[in-house]
Write a protein that holds these residues in place. Structure first.
Motif, PDB file in Angstrom:
ATOM      1  N   GLN A  36      71.198  28.348  26.416  1.00 34.60           N
ATOM      2  CA  GLN A  36      69.806  28.303  26.861  1.00 34.60           C
ATOM      3  C   GLN A  36      68.959  29.166  25.962  1.00 34.60           C
ATOM      4  OE1 GLN A  36      69.824  29.509  30.965  1.00 34.60           O
ATOM      5  NE2 GLN A  36      69.960  27.402  31.661  1.00 34.60           N
ATOM      6  N   TRP A  37      67.855  28.581  25.472  1.00 34.13           N
ATOM      7  CA  TRP A  37      66.949  29.320  24.611  1.00 34.13           C
ATOM      8  C   TRP A  37      65.606  28.602  24.526  1.00 34.13           C
ATOM      9  CZ3 TRP A  37      65.326  33.491  22.561  1.00 34.13           C
ATOM     10  CH2 TRP A  37      64.448  33.463  21.490  1.00 34.13           C
ATOM     11  N   ARG A  38      64.538  29.377  24.600  1.00 29.48           N
ATOM     12  CA  ARG A  38      63.177  28.910  24.345  1.00 29.48           C
ATOM     13  C   ARG A  38      62.532  29.957  23.445  1.00 29.48           C
ATOM     14  NH1 ARG A  38      62.428  28.999  29.912  1.00 29.48           N
ATOM     15  NH2 ARG A  38      60.649  30.350  29.510  1.00 29.48           N
ATOM     16  N   PRO A  39      61.696  29.539  22.494  1.00 29.44           N
ATOM     17  CA  PRO A  39      61.085  30.521  21.585  1.00 29.44           C
ATOM     18  C   PRO A  39      60.276  31.609  22.277  1.00 29.44           C
ATOM     19  CG  PRO A  39      60.813  28.314  20.725  1.00 29.44           C
ATOM     20  CD  PRO A  39      61.395  28.171  22.099  1.00 29.44           C
ATOM     21  N   ASP A  40      59.728  31.322  23.465  1.00 29.52           N
ATOM     22  CA  ASP A  40      58.934  32.331  24.173  1.00 29.52           C
ATOM     23  C   ASP A  40      59.753  33.109  25.196  1.00 29.52           C
ATOM     24  OD1 ASP A  40      59.323  30.193  25.866  1.00 29.52           O
ATOM     25  OD2 ASP A  40      57.310  30.229  26.691  1.00 29.52           O
ATOM     26  N   TYR A  51      71.704  37.444  27.565  1.00 27.16           N
ATOM     27  CA  TYR A  51      71.452  38.700  26.868  1.00 27.16           C
ATOM     28  C   TYR A  51      69.948  38.914  26.748  1.00 27.16           C
ATOM     29  CZ  TYR A  51      76.330  38.192  25.576  1.00 27.16           C
ATOM     30  OH  TYR A  51      77.684  38.025  25.626  1.00 27.16           O
ATOM     31  N   GLU A  52      69.499  40.131  26.995  1.00 24.52           N
ATOM     32  CA  GLU A  52      68.086  40.478  26.901  1.00 24.52           C
ATOM     33  C   GLU A  52      67.715  40.733  25.443  1.00 24.52           C
ATOM     34  OE1 GLU A  52      65.013  43.818  28.679  1.00 24.52           O
ATOM     35  OE2 GLU A  52      67.075  43.781  29.362  1.00 24.52           O
ATOM     36  N   MET A  53      66.518  40.256  25.072  1.00 27.22           N
ATOM     37  CA  MET A  53      66.036  40.416  23.703  1.00 27.22           C
ATOM     38  C   MET A  53      65.214  41.693  23.597  1.00 27.22           C
ATOM     39  SD  MET A  53      67.130  37.580  22.341  1.00 27.22           S
ATOM     40  CE  MET A  53      66.242  36.779  21.061  1.00 27.22           C
ATOM     41  N   ALA A  54      65.392  42.444  22.523  1.00 27.90           N
ATOM     42  CA  ALA A  54      64.587  43.641  22.249  1.00 27.90           C
ATOM     43  C   ALA A  54      63.260  43.196  21.628  1.00 27.90           C
ATOM     44  CB  ALA A  54      65.333  44.559  21.291  1.00 27.90           C
ATOM     45  N   GLU A  55      62.329  44.129  21.485  1.00 27.66           N
ATOM     46  CA  GLU A  55      61.071  43.852  20.796  1.00 27.66           C
ATOM     47  C   GLU A  55      61.344  43.638  19.312  1.00 27.66           C
ATOM     48  OE1 GLU A  55      57.815  43.636  21.908  1.00 27.66           O
ATOM     49  OE2 GLU A  55      58.682  43.644  23.926  1.00 27.66           O
ATOM     50  N   GLY A  56      60.692  42.660  18.717  1.00 24.92           N
ATOM     51  CA  GLY A  56      60.797  42.452  17.275  1.00 24.92           C
ATOM     52  C   GLY A  56      62.142  41.959  16.790  1.00 24.92           C
ATOM     53  N   VAL A  57      62.782  41.073  17.537  1.00 26.94           N
ATOM     54  CA  VAL A  57      64.091  40.546  17.155  1.00 26.94           C
ATOM     55  C   VAL A  57      63.959  39.759  15.843  1.00 26.94           C
ATOM     56  CG1 VAL A  57      65.954  38.981  17.821  1.00 26.94           C
ATOM     57  CG2 VAL A  57      64.867  40.408  19.527  1.00 26.94           C
ATOM     58  N   GLU A  58      64.893  39.990  14.920  1.00 26.30           N
ATOM     59  CA  GLU A  58      64.917  39.274  13.650  1.00 26.30           C
ATOM     60  C   GLU A  58      65.826  38.054  13.791  1.00 26.30           C
ATOM     61  OE1 GLU A  58      65.308  41.683   9.987  1.00 26.30           O
ATOM     62  OE2 GLU A  58      65.685  43.295  11.435  1.00 26.30           O
ATOM     63  N   LEU A  72      65.545  28.002  16.214  1.00 27.14           N
ATOM     64  CA  LEU A  72      66.804  28.132  16.939  1.00 27.14           C
ATOM     65  C   LEU A  72      66.842  27.124  18.083  1.00 27.14           C
ATOM     66  CD1 LEU A  72      69.484  29.602  17.423  1.00 27.14           C
ATOM     67  CD2 LEU A  72      68.223  31.245  18.807  1.00 27.14           C
ATOM     68  N   LYS A  73      67.890  26.326  18.140  1.00 24.37           N
ATOM     69  CA  LYS A  73      68.037  25.280  19.156  1.00 24.37           C
ATOM     70  C   LYS A  73      69.327  25.485  19.950  1.00 24.37           C
ATOM     71  CE  LYS A  73      64.525  23.033  17.435  1.00 24.37           C
ATOM     72  NZ  LYS A  73      63.249  23.444  17.864  1.00 24.37           N
ATOM     73  N   PRO A  74      69.344  25.054  21.215  1.00 27.25           N
ATOM     74  CA  PRO A  74      70.597  25.097  21.986  1.00 27.25           C
ATOM     75  C   PRO A  74      71.693  24.319  21.267  1.00 27.25           C
ATOM     76  CG  PRO A  74      68.755  24.705  23.444  1.00 27.25           C
ATOM     77  CD  PRO A  74      68.220  24.592  22.037  1.00 27.25           C
ATOM     78  N   GLY A  75      72.913  24.823  21.329  1.00 32.44           N
ATOM     79  CA  GLY A  75      74.053  24.199  20.681  1.00 32.44           C
ATOM     80  C   GLY A  75      74.377  24.812  19.329  1.00 32.44           C
TER      81      GLY A  75
END
Length: 105
Positions: A36-40, A51-58, A72-75
């Motif tokens: 599961q992933w969405r750009p926002d 997993y929680e994202m930190a600020e400014g993830v590269e 970045l896409k699921p799969g």
């Protein structure tokens, strides 16, 4: 005389101060498939765990070239680099190490 008293008083004042040890930075990494992933989104689910994202993830590809969050896409196969429980870097399609890269035992 003033300097003498200051040289005694300052160390005594410092001894009375509480000492706070810095917490060590806990680094880890996780590899797997994005489920599961969405750009926002503020989190990413990889191999069944969120997993929680930190600020400014590269975001990078396997050759360490910068990518956008929306690419970045699921799969996709990813490696998450983490510090203190938050994702700091996402590597998409990481280069798999060769068995010949391992040191001899």
């Amino acid at each position: 005389m003033k300097h003498f008293l200051a040289s005694i008083a300052v160390p005594l004042l410092l001894l009375g101060q509480p000492v706070h040890a810095a917490e060590p930075l806990k680094l880890s990494d996780v590899s797997g498939l994005v489920q599961q992933w969405r750009p926002d989104s503020a989190s990413i689910t990889v191999s069944g765990k969120a997993y929680e994202m930190a600020e400014g993830v590269e975001f990078m590809d396997g050759a360490a070239a910068a990518m956008s969050r929306s690419s970045l896409k699921p799969g996709a196969r990813v490696m998450l680099m983490m510090a203190n429980g938050k994702v700091t870097r996402v590597i998409v399609n990481p280069i798999q190490p060769s068995p010949f890269d391992r040191p001899n035992k």
